[in-house]
Each structure stands twice: as structure tokens, then as C-alpha cells.
Write an enzyme that holds these catalytic residues in place. Structure first.
Site: not given
Ligand SMILES: Cc1ncc(C[n+]2csc(CCOP(=O)(O)OP(=O)(O)O)c2C)c(N)n1
Ligand SMILES: Cc1ncc(C[n+]2csc(CCOP(=O)(O)OP(=O)(O)O)c2C)c(N)n1
Ligand SMILES: [Mg+2]
Ligand SMILES: [Mg+2]
Lengths: 324, 370, 324, 370
Positions: B259, B263, B272
Site C-alpha cells: 500500500r 490507508h 508507523y
Molecule cells: C470489521 C471491521 N473492523 C475494523 C474496520 C476498520 N478498518 C477499516 S480498513 C481496516 C484495515 C483493513 O486492512 P486490509 O484488510 O489489509 O485492507 P487494506 O486497507 O490494506 O486494503 C480497518 C481495521 C472495519 N472497516 N471493519
């Protein structure tokens, strides 16, 4: 007409709907070969085959989540959650996804899943086989919540649910699955989702209830009628959307309202009925609105008969509002 | 699917190559490249819109263009996408109109969902692109259900679902993988391992080294792919499609990437991770890698890129202009579309608010922190 | 005294409690190195280390489930659920396990976990970053539900929650995380879980509210006072257990009740307040009990300011009950 | 832990063997055997109690005695058990009093939880045996949290959790395995693969052949063990304990066995499986297998078995007699113990019911269908 139990009425509705529409599929734990632990899906697997009657892995989240995907694609899934107590692992799929799919996509996608699940106490099932979680679902916009109280309604309401375009949490009062039989038409009929049913009309007190509590209310009403009081009993049938008009009409007539439900009292569905009345018909009330409900504790085992609303408690509430 | 129409232009050079990679034609290769460029430009502009305060939120896919286009390019019209929030390029490649996506970002009156969803939560049934949920992982098992349905209905459709490394920890990654393998659903799991779930590195997400190994728990095929190599992603997806089509069931594709951006517009990655780490990955920018490949094939030139970019930028600017000029959705829209029929309680709420509040000054305030 | 925001008050309480008791641990998504996406856990990781401040995998079910195990063993876990909207994957652990552990084991095992989670609208977060699920938890015996409305209360209530012996769902109104500052004592103090707070006393109308709705009610009350009416505002602070006495006292004095909450109206927490009043003080009421609430729809994006209770809507409700 | 006190009896014969298996002493081997017998007898009698209508529900562990005793025998007092509902033998081996368990089955006034839980839902903090939940899988992640806590507090305790093949599909198997591996929690996952989740065979539960392979998704050690061979189970558990103790983290043990009885007193297995299948497995009855081993070691004789059984049966009969004679818990108990302090709303409910209903005839009815 055929004499059947509530359970047989459910089973009949499933058989008929699967025969009527090949997009209707059933999935869940033990629903296939075994015909469901309560036998609600008995015979479906043998008749419609493994593709349309699916024994799934032990995952409620998987059951509801996959049903949503099926519905999005165009099927009409009727998943079974073995006990309402085990619906919580699927709560996220129900609240975040099932309920919101239509709204969040501007109607682009819909997920008309009918989640069947036995609920309620009275079978000596303790904490985890007795809960009544209907209030959670009524507080979740996007869901319809339907609870039949007798075989005739069960068949007609389940058919409506399956033919509808919106998700339904269809809760079956397992205490009365086999408690009594009723004449149920063998031909096709539906009972619309929405209207409540005034199962007994009266002028002195209104009792609002649903599921197995209708019988409890009736016993109390019988006793009250010995005292010369006419109790009106409204079987809500559909908890969301709620038939507000029938409720208000009843209260306006009797001036006294009681709500009976098995779930823990605080924030239970009866609170909504009381609040609706207090908001829209308070000037007609001649007494407090009494909630006869389960306790604010987890569901017990040995003393469940004390926990659950009992005709004696409803009868006392009737006396209380009459003597207020 | 190509964005520039002048596809003949480089053909003389290209023809010198007997065989183009992966059996793709020149125009297909260009379509892939252009889709990647479009994704990059779109992300870039949208993040700027947020920085300028013109939209409330944005989450880009910077660095993940090959993961998106390499997979989606292998699909056919009848196939389905169950996306996460980080695949704008897939939506665009499927044909979801730029204007429609921009309308979502502004939540305006022309938005398909009339401003009911946050920015980056697109939907298009027409393009078999499921309405996006913010909730991590939920789409995974839904994709499996969709694939099971296609199989039951004997349709030849494959379902592709996207989720992140963080998503592999979710409940519905587990149920989805298990259901898919057990029911042999024609489904592809595109695990975009971009190394982070917001601030949490993949090493704190799971202790398995190769995330494709997660397939082993389910008796499923799992393949790790260089997620910055668009043709490698394409090839792996094609193979997974093939398995799905012949009834061999699902595949887990781990697309290993990075990424490269924050985020989302609410995130500050310097808290971080180090700049060095990010810069190291940027050396393998998927667009640059593919561009070099195309150049060596005689397909890419600077002029070509400039042309494509100019065209893309114009289209984006145009879409922004339109979206920004449109008013908010009408208040009525708030109350509609929860059910196929409007419930009485809700209609009472509608009447209550529309009758009484429209004259009062209700102000819009608040900002999104994530 | 130090001037601080609600968010800083939370952060301060966490710092102080972790320093006071080494059994207090924090866990959740992004709570460690990153200090939480809202920065509520800022500095904890640096101060107390990775063992006591744990960045977890992305699994709410895992976060709450492991916290229960930690609590059973003897720690005092304070997990963070990043947004209340994402608490549903953990719903099973909360409802089936966290809430029932003490009761189902006859007190043999307890799980005094404090689940912190930001909730509510007003930050342009749409469906999935704005929900107010408090009613679900209030309907779940075994849980305590606490919602502060200002920095002072936030610090004192969170400390009580952490020192208590029962599980708490501690919901933080994220709309006002940084909205205003308040003087907060630097010394240690606790605000007990239970009592409501009469933040403004009045004789004409009672408004019951909590979280960010307290400010909304205050604005409406200010406007009403210009008309010469004295509005009493009761900040509930603890939703379960509910301070029934304070509510009834207020209604008995004013004869008029309004409840303000952000969640969808039907079966929301306000229904419980209305039902409690209708059950215990109906004879004192001079007007309907009005619920000013969110809509029976998923939470929207662009028009959230229409969805959420607004001072104008509360003000109109005040007029309505006064003119009934 | 031995049930019969006359442990010296067979020692002369046994001493002929230079070395007993697994470094166990004769009295330990006998303790294992006796614990298995006790489990079998307990299950047997309790299922009969249900059939006779004297208790409302029972779920036995027939065929799974080696899985229970082999694992639990490897634990120390400071270790913890996070059980499912099918480990009565573990509870007994840990020292949970037979009387206490019987009181639970009758839900009587002496029951630790005063009839608040269904039969087979035991609890004993004293024996580090967590209160049982009916909900499949929830204990798995809780066990991991407990192990993490022990590690944080620098205590040398290992946590062992039991769950079934069906349980591997649950959300919290996934979160538990992942957290455990990621945090290197001192934890052992005892997957009792008894081939069925009620009526659903393991082949419909997952498509992986060897369930121990599920560990591979998490970077964890996974080992498949003959769950009918108590010493093999013991050995594998000892090794897992060792890994946990030296900080190498968790282990998944697949204990391959067979649910020889019905799922529970509500279940009729003839609806979904053949008698032949069951009989085939009964040839490998874990008690019989171990008995033969003990016999060959000169430890087992018919008389010894008869003695042990008689003693067990007496104790069980005694416990039943006491439990059955006790009254129901008092109504007050219903309202107590939800919180450390009783909330006002609940106390109002208590007063309401105790004041008014105690005179009325409230009847106990209903039966459990599962
Ligand atoms: C069930 C849930 N918990 C927490 C969140 C908050 N949140 C949004 S994105 C994220 C991280 C997601 O990481 P990843 O699955 O690796 O996807 P990326 O953002 O890297 O594409 C979090 C913790 C959420 N959207 N849904
Ligand atoms: C979450 C949940 N879903 C469904 C059930 C109903 N149920 C009770 S036992 C069982 C099967 C469990 O199978 P397995 O995990 O293999 O354990 P076993 O009974 O074989 O020991 C089911 C479906 C439950 N208790 N919990
Ligand atoms: Mg990621
Ligand atoms: Mg099993």
C-alpha cells in the site's frame, strides 16, 4: 383442510414454496439428510435434492453470508438458524449486510433472505436454547420481523415472507411447535406481512402479544372473563413493520394496555409498544402500561417457568390496570 | 475497454514481435496499461479533492493497480465482482461510469444511492459490481454464496472477491474459504496483501509466512503472485478462472504488493512506517514495471502515455465539474428505499421532519477521522 | 485542573489506570504503535510496552473473545472496538459470553472487560461509521452500558468502569471527541456507574438524553428559556443500570417527558425510557412522551444532519408537549 | 487421581517390565484407565437418567474417553481447561466432584449455579475448568486470551481447549488459532474430530483431508493423533505442553476418533449413519485398546476391572441419590448473580414476582428437543 401442528405448517409451507419456485433453496446445519433438529425441513432433501437443500458447515455467519450472496444473484434462500440463540455469530452479516443491502445500493442489489429460526423458552433449554432476540432485529432498519402464534398463521406468513422482496427474520415459537393442532387449508394462501390480528375482542383491557405468549394471554383473559371483564388480545404477528393503527385503535377503545413478551424486560419489544402508545394515545389511557416480560437475567434452566410470563402474571396485570 | 481510440498507432513496431505475452493482443495490452493509468490518475485526483476539502473522505489504491487490473481483465461480462473499498480501477474497468463514481464521492443528487453511502462505496448491478460495505471481510462469504447460486442455476459465471491481508483475520474470510471449498464454488479469492491493515503490519496480522498457505486449511489451491506484475496477476487469475469453470472449485490468490499511499485520507503513515520502506517498494511501481515491458515490446512511447494521460485527466476533470455542480439529494430521499414498501413508522418520521423542519436551519458539520 | 477534550480525558484515564494497576491491559486494532485511529490510546504503547498495549489482528470477535479469557485469568482488559459499527462481528462473544459469564458460572468466573468504542453520527461517516447500537447492549442482561457526554464525566466514568467487577460497554460519542474542552481535575476521581446527572433543572419539561445529544438538548432548552420555559435536562450517563428514580422524580415534577437519541427510533433506548415512565408515573403526565430520534433507516451520508436529532427538532418537541 | 486405592495389587507382575510406556508409573497407568472407565460409566448412567425422564438432557462422550483422559492427564494443576460440552471425563479427572456434576444435571438447590445452566454445563474455577457454553467455538479464543494473560503475568500455565470438527468452522476457531499463533500463546487446541457435527459428517464440514492441516493457515504446528489411543494422545499433549512451556507457542492436535453414541439425548443417529459404520469404530473402543495394553503389561485383570467398576458405580449411584433428593433452587436465586451488585430494575422484577406469584400455581412444562 388438514389438522397440523405449527411445525407441520412450517414444513408444509416450505414444501409448497420449493415446489412452486425453483429459486427457493434451504440451507443450514442438519437441515438436509437429518431434516432439521426439530424436523422443520423434513423430507425436503429427499424431494428437492442436495443442491437446493444444503447441509452447511457449522457457521451461522457463513449460512447468512452465503444466503445474501445467493439472494443477490437471484435465488430465494431460506436459511435455518438452528436456535435463535446461535444467530449471534451471524449478527454482523444480518445487521451490516442483510438489512442494509437495498438501501446502501439504491435498490441496485437486494437480499430477500428469509431467516427461519426457532426462539423462546419453555423447553427446558437453559441460557442457550431459549432466548428471544426479536428486539435486536426490530431495532435494525431494513429487516422485517415476523412471529406466528399458530399453525394457520405460520403457513400463511412464511409463504408471504418467501414471496416478498425484503429480508425477513422469521421467528418460530418452539415451545408450541407441537403443542396443538389446527385446521390448516391445504390450498395455497398467504397472510400479508404487516397487519396484526385481533384474536379476541374486548372492551376493558388490551393485551398485546405474539408467538407463544398469545396462548398465555388467552388463559389470563379467560380467567378475567370469569370476573366479568372483556380482554382484547392483539396478536401482533409482524413486529416490524408494526401495525400501529390496530394497536392505537384497541387502546383508544379499552384505555388500558398490557404487553406480554418473553425476552428480558429492559429494552425488549414491549418497550416499543408502550412507547408508541405513550406517544400517540396517552390521552386515552386510564392506567399505567404494564409490561409482563422475562427478567433482566440470562435465561435460566430449572426455574424457567418462573422466568417466563405465565397466565397468572398476566392475569394479575389485568387486575392491576383495572383497579388502578 | 480501451480509453484512447487510436489503437493502430504503435502497431508497426509491435508487429515485429511474433507473440505478445499471455496471448494478449496489442490493444488488450494497451487496455491494461490504460486502465492502470486511469486508476492511478483517478486515485490521485480524488485524494487531492479530499485534501482540498471538496469531498469528505477518500481511500486510494496507489501501488495496487496491477492487482486490480490483472485480475479484473481476466473476467468476462457474466462474471461478478465482490469488492472491498480499494478497487476503483476494477469498477472503472468493468465499465462503471466515471461520472457515477464521482457522484458517489460528492454524495450528490445524481448519485445512484443519493448520498446514502460514504465516498468510495460504489455499486453497479449492471456491471456485476456489488455495493461496497465498509465492514472488513463480509463480502468474502457473500461472493461464495453468489458463486454457489450461479452453480445451482447452472450459469457459467465466476465470482471474484477482493479483500486485504487484514481481511484474512475476519470471520467471513474463514467462513467464505470453508464454504467455497466444501461446495466447490466457482469463486476466486483475491487477497491483496499490501502489507498493512491501517497501521498493523502483516507480521502482526498472522504468523504464517506465505498468506497463500491459508488455502491449505481448506483443501483449496493457494497461489502467491507478484502483485506488482500485472501480467503475472492476469495469468494466475486466468488459471483460477479455468479451475472454476471446469468444476475444480475455488482458488486463493495472494497478490503480494504494497500500500504505497496512506490507508485513507484520515491516515498518517509516517506514524508507523519508514519512508525508506515505502521508497523501496516504489522502485517496483507496477505501472512503471508494465510500462517498461510495453516499451520493450515497442508498444509504449512517451507520446502515447502523454496522450492517454491527457485524455484521462480531461475526463476526470469533466466528471468532477459535473459532480460538484450538482445539489445535495432531496430530503425525501433519506426516507425511501429501505424496503420495497415504505413502513408506516418511517413514513410518520418522514412527515414529521419534512413538514416541520425544512424551514429550520439544520447545519451540516463534522469531519471524518479515518 | 487541566483543560481537555473528551478524547484527552479518555486518554488520561487510560494512562492513569494503567499506571495504577498493572493488570490493566489495552488491546485492539491500531491501538498500539499508532495510538488508535482517534488517538485515544496515544502514548500507551510507548509507556507501557507491547505486552500491555496490544495491536491485534483484524478480528473483533478475537479482540473481545481474548479479552474475556484474559479477564477470566485475572487481568483487566480494556479492548477498543475501532468504531461501534464494527462491534457486530464480536456480538456473539459479547451477548453469549461476556454478558453471561458470571451468571452462568454462579460467580465462579467473571469477565470484567471494559469495551471502549466510539459511536454515533455527525462526522460524515455514513452507514458504517456512525451507528448508535446502545439499545442492543441494554437489552442484554449482564452488561453495563455507559455513555459520557463531557470530558469530566468521561474520565470519572471510565475509571469506575475499569475498577468495577462487571463488564461495561463504554460508548464514546465521537462527534464531540474534540468538540470542546472542559476543566478536568488532575487528581484521581471516579464517577459511579448508575446515577444520572441532572445537568439543568427545570419545572416545565424533562428531556432525557446522553452522549452528544446532551448538547443538542441544551441548545433546545436555551431556546425554550427565551420563551420563558424551564427545561430540565437529565444526562443519563449510565444506560444500564438505569437510574429510574431520577427519571421518575423529574417527570413527576414536570409532567412532560422527551427522550432524545440518535439511534433508529423503533426499539431504540428511548422506548425504554418512555415505557418506564408509562409504567410508573403515567398519572403525572400531562402530554405524550415524545421521542426525538434517528430514523428507521440505515445511517446516511450527505444528509446526516437531517437524520440526526437537531436542536430544532427537540425545540419543536418541547413546544408540542407544552401545547398539548 | 486414582479412583481405587489398592494400587499395589498388580505391582509384582508389572515390575517385570523394565520400563512402562511414556515413562508413566503403574499407578499413573491405572489412574488413566480408571478415569476412562469412570467417564464411560458416568456417561452411561447419565444417558439412562435422561431416558428414564429423571433429568432433562444429556450429551455423552462415548468413544472419546482417550481424547479426554490422554490430554488432561498431561496437564498440571496450574494449567487451565476451556472445555466444550463433551468432556465430562476431563472435569472428573481434574477433580470436579461427581456430586457437583450430578447436581448440575438435576439443576437442584445444591448446584453451583443453582439450576441456571442446562445439564452438562459444568463449571469449576477451583479446578481451572471454565464454565461451559453451549455456543460452538467461543471458548477457543477465550482460551487463547487466558494463555496470553498467563504469559503477560509471567505465570507458567498452559491452557488447553477442546472443540469438535464442527467447531473448526466457527468464527472463533479462526480468531483463536490466529491470535494464538500471532501472540505465541501457551495454548493447546484439542480438536476432537469425532467425524460428526450432529448429523453433518466431517466431509461436509470441510474439504481438507487432514484437519491438523488447518494449523498451516496460521503458521502453527499441527499434529494428527489416533484419538482412540490414550497413550498416543498423552504423548502428543506432553510434547505440545513442552512447546508451550519453552515459548514456542501453540499446537493444534487433531484427535481422530468417533462419536460412538448419539449427539445427545435428543438425537437419533440412525437417521443419518449406518450401524455398520458405528460398529466398525467400536472395534477400536479406546478403553478396550488400553485395557489390552495394560493386560499385556500385566496391570489389568478382570478382577481389577470389576473392582474399579463396582466402586465407580457405587459412587455414581450415591451421587444420583443425593442430587435427586434435593429440592429445586429457591426462586430468589433466579434474580441474583447477574452483576456484582443487583440492579434496581431487576430487584423490582424480583419483588414483583416473589410478592405476588409465589402463591399461584406456576407449572413446569416443556421438553428439550436436541
Ligand atoms: C470489521 C471491521 N473492523 C475494523 C474496520 C476498520 N478498518 C477499516 S480498513 C481496516 C484495515 C483493513 O486492512 P486490509 O484488510 O489489509 O485492507 P487494506 O486497507 O490494506 O486494503 C480497518 C481495521 C472495519 N472497516 N471493519
Ligand atoms: C454457534 C452454534 N451453532 C449451532 C449449535 C447447535 N449445535 C450444538 S452441537 C452442534 C454440533 C457440534 O459438532 P462438533 O463441533 O463436531 O462437536 P461434537 O458435538 O461432535 O462434539 C451443533 C450444530 C451451537 N451449539 N452453537
Ligand atoms: Mg492491507
Ligand atoms: Mg464432532
Amino acid at each position: 383442510m388438514a389438522e397440523m401442528t405449527l411445525l407441520q405448517a412450517i414444513n408444509t409451507a416450505l414444501h409448497e414454496e420449493m415446489a412452486r419456485d425453483e429459486d427457493v433453496v434451504v440451507l443450514g446445519e442438519d437441515v438436509g439428510v437429518n431434516g432439521g433438529v426439530f424436523r422443520a425441513t423434513e423430507g425436503l432433501y429427499q424431494k428437492f435434492g442436495a443442491e437446493r437443500v444444503m447441509d452447511t458447515p457449522l457457521s451461522e455467519s457463513g449460512i447468512i453470508g452465503s444466503a445474501i450472496g445467493m439472494a443477490v444473484y437471484g435465488l430465494k434462500p431460506v436459511p435455518e438458524i438452528q436456535f435463535a440463540d446461535f444467530i449471534y455469530p451471524a449478527f454482523d452479516q444480518i445487521v451490516s449486510e442483510l438489512a442494509k443491502m437495498r438501501y446502501r445500493s439504491g435498490g441496485d442489489f437486494t437480499s430477500p433472505v428469509v431467516v427461519r429460526t426457532p426462539y423462546g423458552g419453555g423447553i427446558r433449554g437453559g441460557h442457550y436454547h431459549s432466548q428471544s432476540p426479536e428486539a435486536y432485529f426490530c431495532h435494525t432498519p431494513g429487516l422485517q420481523v415476523v412471529i406466528p402464534s399458530n399453525p394457520y398463521d405460520a403457513k400463511g406468513l412464511l409463504k408471504s415472507a418467501i414471496r416478498g422482496e425484503d429480508p425477513v427474520i422469521f421467528m418460530e415459537p418452539k415451545k408450541i411447535y407441537r403443542a396443538f393442532k389446527q385446521d390448516v387449508p391445504q390450498e395455497d394462501y398467504v397472510i400479508p406481512i404487516g397487519p396484526a390480528n385481533v384474536v379476541r375482542s374486548g372492551t376493558d383491557v388490551s393485551v398485546f402479544c405474539y408467538g407463544s405468549m398469545v396462548q398465555v394471554a388467552e388463559k389470563a383473559a379467560n380467567k378475567a372473563s370469569e370476573d366479568g371483564y372483556q380482554v382484547e388480545i392483539v396478536d401482533l404477528r409482524t413486529l416490524y413493520p408494526l401495525d400501529i393503527q390496530t394497536i392505537l385503535n384497541s387502546v383508544k377503545k379499552t384505555g388500558r394496555a398490557i404487553v406480554v413478551y418473553e425476552a428480558p424486560k429492559t429494552c425488549g419489544y414491549g418497550a416499543e409498544i408502550a412507547a408508541t402508545i405513550a406517544e400517540n394515545a396517552i390521552e386515552y389511557l386510564e392506567a399505567p402500561i404494564i409490561r409482563v416480560a422475562g427478567l433482566d437475567t440470562p435465561f435460566p434452566y430449572t426455574l424457567e417457568y418462573v422466568y417466563m410470563p405465565h397466565p397468572a402474571r398476566v392475569y394479575r396485570a389485568i387486575q392491576d390496570v383495572l383497579n388502578f | 475497454m480501451s480509453i484512447t481510440q487510436d489503437q493502430g498507432k504503435m502497431s508497426t513496431t509491435a508487429k515485429q514481435h511474433q507473440k505478445l505475452p499471455e496471448g494478449l493482443t496489442e490493444s488488450q495490452l494497451k487496455a491494461i496499461y490504460e486502465a492502470m493509468l486511469l486508476t492511478r490518475e483517478y486515485d490521485d485526483r480524488c485524494l487531492k479533492l479530499q485534501r482540498q476539502g471538496r469531498i469528505g473522505f477518500y481511500a486510494g489504491s496507489f501501488g495496487e493497480e496491477a492487482c486490480q487490473i490483472g485480475t479484473a481483465f481476466a473476467l468476462r461480462e457474466q462474471d461478478w465482482i465482490f469488492p472491498s473499498y480499494r478497487q476503483p480501477g476494477v469498477a472503472l474497468l468493468r465499465g462503471v461510469p466515471l461520472q457515477s463514481m464521482m457522484n458517489n464521492l460528492f454524495g450528490n443528487s445524481a448519485d445512484v444511492v443519493e448520498g446514502k453511502q460514504m465516498p468510495v462505496h460504489y455499486t453497479s448491478r449492471e456491471h456485476h459490481f456489488l455495493s461496497i460495505s465498509s465492514v472488513i471481510g463480509t463480502q468474502v462469504i457473500q461472493a461464495v454464496g453468489c458463486a454457489m447460486a450461479a452453480k445451482i442455476k447452472k450459469d457459467e459465471a465466476v465470482v471474484l472477491t477482493y479483500f486485504g491481508d487484514g481481511g484474512t483475520s475476519s470471520n467471513d474470510f474463514h467462513s467464505g474459504m470453508n464454504f467455497a471449498a466444501t461446495f466447490k464454488a466457482p469463486c476466486i479469492f483475491a487477497l491483496v496483501n499490501n502489507q498493512y491493515a491501517i497501521s498493523v503490519p502483516v507480521s502482526k496480522q498472522t504468523s504464517v509466512e506465505c498468506l497463500a498457505d491459508k488455502a491449505k486449511a481448506y483443501g483449496m489451491t493457494g497461489i502467491q503472485v507478484d502483485g506488482n506484475d500485472v501480467l503475472a496477476v492476469y495469468r494466475a487469475t486466468k488459471e483460477a478462472m479455468q479451475r472454476a469453470k471446469v468444476g475444480e472449485g475455488p482458488t486463493l490468490l495472494e497478490l503480494k504488493t504494497y500500500r504505497a499511499g496512506p490507508h485513507s485520507s484520515s491516515d498518517d503513515p509516517t506514524r508507523y512506517r519508514s519512508k525508506e520502506e515505502t521508497e523501496k517498494w516504489l522502485k517496483r511501481d507496477p505501472i512503471l514495471l508494465f510500462q517498461k515491458e510495453l516499451e520493450s515490446l515497442g508498444i509504449w512511447t512517451e507520446a502515447y502515455e502523454a496522450d492517454v494521460k491527457a485524455s484521462i485527466q480531461n475526463k476526470i476533470s469533466e466528471a468532477i465539474k459535473v459532480a460538484e455542480s450538482l445539489p445535495q439529494p432531496p430530503w425525501e430521499s433519506l426516507f425511501e428505499g429501505v424496503y420495497s414498501n415504505d413502513p408506516q413508522a418511517l413514513m410518520a418520521q418522514k412527515e414529521d421532519i419534512l413538514t416541520h423542519e425544512s424551514g429550520l436551519e439544520l447545519t451540516n458539520e463534522g469531519e471524518f477521522p479515518l
